[in-house]
Scaffold this motif. Sequence first.
Motif, PDB file in Angstrom:
ATOM      1  N   LEU A 162      -7.029  20.718   3.235  1.00 36.24           N
ATOM      2  CA  LEU A 162      -7.575  21.189   3.728  1.00 36.24           C
ATOM      3  C   LEU A 162      -7.574  23.197   4.036  1.00 36.24           C
ATOM      4  O   LEU A 162      -6.541  23.404   4.482  1.00 36.24           O
ATOM      5  CB  LEU A 162      -6.151  20.338   5.275  1.00 36.24           C
ATOM      6  CG  LEU A 162      -6.383  20.185   6.773  1.00 36.24           C
ATOM      7  CD1 LEU A 162      -8.023  20.445   7.251  1.00 36.24           C
ATOM      8  CD2 LEU A 162      -5.481  19.677   7.520  1.00 36.24           C
ATOM      9  N   GLU A 163      -8.455  22.883   4.385  1.00 41.48           N
ATOM     10  CA  GLU A 163      -8.983  24.589   4.887  1.00 41.48           C
ATOM     11  C   GLU A 163      -8.980  24.419   6.048  1.00 41.48           C
ATOM     12  O   GLU A 163     -11.013  23.708   6.529  1.00 41.48           O
ATOM     13  CB  GLU A 163     -10.043  24.542   4.165  1.00 41.48           C
ATOM     14  CG  GLU A 163      -8.988  24.692   2.439  1.00 41.48           C
ATOM     15  CD  GLU A 163     -10.599  25.253   1.480  1.00 41.48           C
ATOM     16  OE1 GLU A 163     -10.185  25.885   0.303  1.00 41.48           O
ATOM     17  OE2 GLU A 163     -11.405  24.531   1.362  1.00 41.48           O
ATOM     18  N   LEU A 182      -1.462  15.433   1.028  1.00 51.01           N
ATOM     19  CA  LEU A 182      -1.748  17.146   0.814  1.00 51.01           C
ATOM     20  C   LEU A 182      -0.833  17.520  -0.121  1.00 51.01           C
ATOM     21  O   LEU A 182       0.288  17.476  -0.066  1.00 51.01           O
ATOM     22  CB  LEU A 182      -1.475  17.328   2.998  1.00 51.01           C
ATOM     23  CG  LEU A 182      -1.963  19.138   3.101  1.00 51.01           C
ATOM     24  CD1 LEU A 182      -3.595  18.793   2.955  1.00 51.01           C
ATOM     25  CD2 LEU A 182      -1.349  19.149   4.527  1.00 51.01           C
ATOM     26  N   LEU A 185      -2.975  23.321   2.066  1.00 48.31           N
ATOM     27  CA  LEU A 185      -3.730  23.240   3.294  1.00 48.31           C
ATOM     28  C   LEU A 185      -3.479  25.308   3.590  1.00 48.31           C
ATOM     29  O   LEU A 185      -2.430  26.481   3.522  1.00 48.31           O
ATOM     30  CB  LEU A 185      -1.981  23.177   4.565  1.00 48.31           C
ATOM     31  CG  LEU A 185      -2.012  23.364   5.333  1.00 48.31           C
ATOM     32  CD1 LEU A 185      -3.365  22.899   6.573  1.00 48.31           C
ATOM     33  CD2 LEU A 185      -0.643  23.186   6.589  1.00 48.31           C
ATOM     34  N   CYS A 202       4.396  16.769   5.324  1.00 42.07           N
ATOM     35  CA  CYS A 202       4.116  16.903   3.951  1.00 42.07           C
ATOM     36  C   CYS A 202       4.569  17.357   2.842  1.00 42.07           C
ATOM     37  O   CYS A 202       4.379  18.354   2.140  1.00 42.07           O
ATOM     38  CB  CYS A 202       2.449  18.103   4.094  1.00 42.07           C
ATOM     39  SG  CYS A 202       2.976  19.311   4.715  1.00 42.07           S
ATOM     40  N   LEU A 205       3.234  18.868  -0.850  1.00 40.74           N
ATOM     41  CA  LEU A 205       2.170  20.653  -0.115  1.00 40.74           C
ATOM     42  C   LEU A 205       2.918  21.764  -1.822  1.00 40.74           C
ATOM     43  O   LEU A 205       3.882  21.533  -2.122  1.00 40.74           O
ATOM     44  CB  LEU A 205       2.503  21.207   1.301  1.00 40.74           C
ATOM     45  CG  LEU A 205       1.770  22.710   1.835  1.00 40.74           C
ATOM     46  CD1 LEU A 205       0.146  22.100   1.557  1.00 40.74           C
ATOM     47  CD2 LEU A 205       2.014  22.887   2.724  1.00 40.74           C
ATOM     48  N   LEU A 208       0.274  27.449   0.402  1.00 34.66           N
ATOM     49  CA  LEU A 208       0.282  27.326   1.334  1.00 34.66           C
ATOM     50  C   LEU A 208      -0.182  28.546   1.816  1.00 34.66           C
ATOM     51  O   LEU A 208       0.194  29.994   1.347  1.00 34.66           O
ATOM     52  CB  LEU A 208       1.269  27.196   2.566  1.00 34.66           C
ATOM     53  CG  LEU A 208       1.647  27.722   4.165  1.00 34.66           C
ATOM     54  CD1 LEU A 208       0.223  26.399   4.547  1.00 34.66           C
ATOM     55  CD2 LEU A 208       3.119  27.817   4.487  1.00 34.66           C
TER      56      LEU A 208
END
Length: 584
Positions: A162-163, A182, A185, A202, A205, A208
């Motif tokens: 997810l960008e 996810l 991020l 999430c 992950l 980040l």
Amino acid sequence: MDKDHIAKILDGCDFYTIVGIQNLIDRCLVTIIDGWDKVQMHDLIRGMGREIVRLESKEPWKRSRVWHHKDSFKILTEKNGTKTIEGLVLDMHMCPTINSNEKVLETNAFSRMQELKLLHLSHVKLHGCYAKFCSGLRWLCWLEFPLDSIPVDFPLGSIIVLEMQYSGLRQVFKGTKYLLSLKILDLSHSHSLTETIDFSYCPNLEKLVLVDCTRLIYVHGSIGNLERLIYLNMKDCKKIRMLPKNICMLKSLETFIIYGCSNLKELSIEMLRNMDSLKVLETDGIPISELWLERSSSILGSLPCSLVELSLWGCNLSDDAFPMDFSNMSSLQRLNLGNNPICGLPNCIKGLARLDKLSFSMCTSLKSLLGLPRLNNLDIVDCISLEKITYQSFSLESATSFSRNNLVEWQYKYAIGSVDVENINLLGLCNLLESMAPILQKDDPIPVQGLYECGIISTFFAGNEVPGQFSHKRRGSSISFTVPLLDNHRTRGLIVFVIYVNAGYDSPIVHHTYISHIRVKNKSKGLWGAYFPSHYSIPGEGEDMIWLSHWNLYDQLEGGEEVVVSVIMKSGLLVKELGIRLVQ
């Protein structure tokens, strides 16, 4: 990005390439860059893949990938997308002839794209409900996302990447949303973002990115529970004052960047010491000695021993901030100490056997670097006080970025120092002493300077006559001679005596140019070499100057060989006469 990540995102398809070459990741030449999420592909392979996709159908909406922005815009405005489409790209800035205000793009335009897994939107605004919006998305990149939070009904259950760079987000989500898939991020440059998400939603992950989130003031304490987090980048988050104390629980973290977090008020050494997997640490611009609760002298000696790259640029570190040795950091390969009030090479650096790249750029107080370890890259740009550099050992393949300024001695490269009467005698130029007497007065505040580099010694002084001991003389800028045949003697080198004048015309004369040079050619062997001095003297207009240069040729000249010596000067400087003396 590693192969497992790619495989999970693609789930049997290869839309990652956008261009549609089946199984390209497994079978073609693809280069993984930076070990993460950048793939480099040759233009020919990309073109071939696009041609394969184009042959799937004459109609763009019946193809598996849509990368032409006008095609994407037409599909969305006419709402004729199909389940064939697996990847779609739309950048409204790439459609300058389209007035996007003529037709409103609606979320239900994606409802028929049931197999859409990759969506890349830039500067796009959508209206409507997101409940049926691309429920199978694996990779969503939406530059300049316009809303202040991601809608609750936005289907992200399958999302892996997810960008949302340059978004208008104030908070990532309203309410709670579990994102078990996810992995990545990226909320970089989201200037309205004030807080992060609750990371317990999430838990898987791995990366980040919060670069330049200039209003971010709060990082949720659950970040310490991210057992798989490998990469954390908070560069230029200028309003962050404190980091959660449990951030030290990130046992898998390999890269930690807090570059430019200038308002950080506390940074415990324990926070970093316990990060057992940490390889890259960038704390640039943070006054470390003021923030650490421990004594500043213990800071660097207590960093994680796993570090491979450490950047402490602009951290206000002085010489006493360094420990006696860095024995606990034996894996360190890249070290940046630029823009710090350091005066000399810290002793602890001398023992870093694996150090490959070292930077002192903008260390304006740095005076000497004595005993440098063997390096492949040294950066001393804008070290305006630096005078001397020496090495423990030296590599001819090493690269250096520098501006010389006051640098007068550089081991294996050059040295600048006074040329006294004794040195002139050693060169066999006793007859020069009389002509140089006015220059060599003891009370002269400006001694004659000599330059040593590349095995060549040079000096410059006023004068207009080639001494008698120079057996080969000629007016002009080139001279040819034959090496004499002498029993039991070898010609080890030569002394070049150049008289040149400032003619006072053509282009302006600039100091420290690399254009003027001496060229020596052995015509008999077809060999030649050239010397481009880093410094030389510029006479006043109409004045003569002598350039005396001693070359050590290490027995490369033999009797009977023909040699040509040429001097090429920068425009505006003219060679009047040359003299050559062979050193036996």
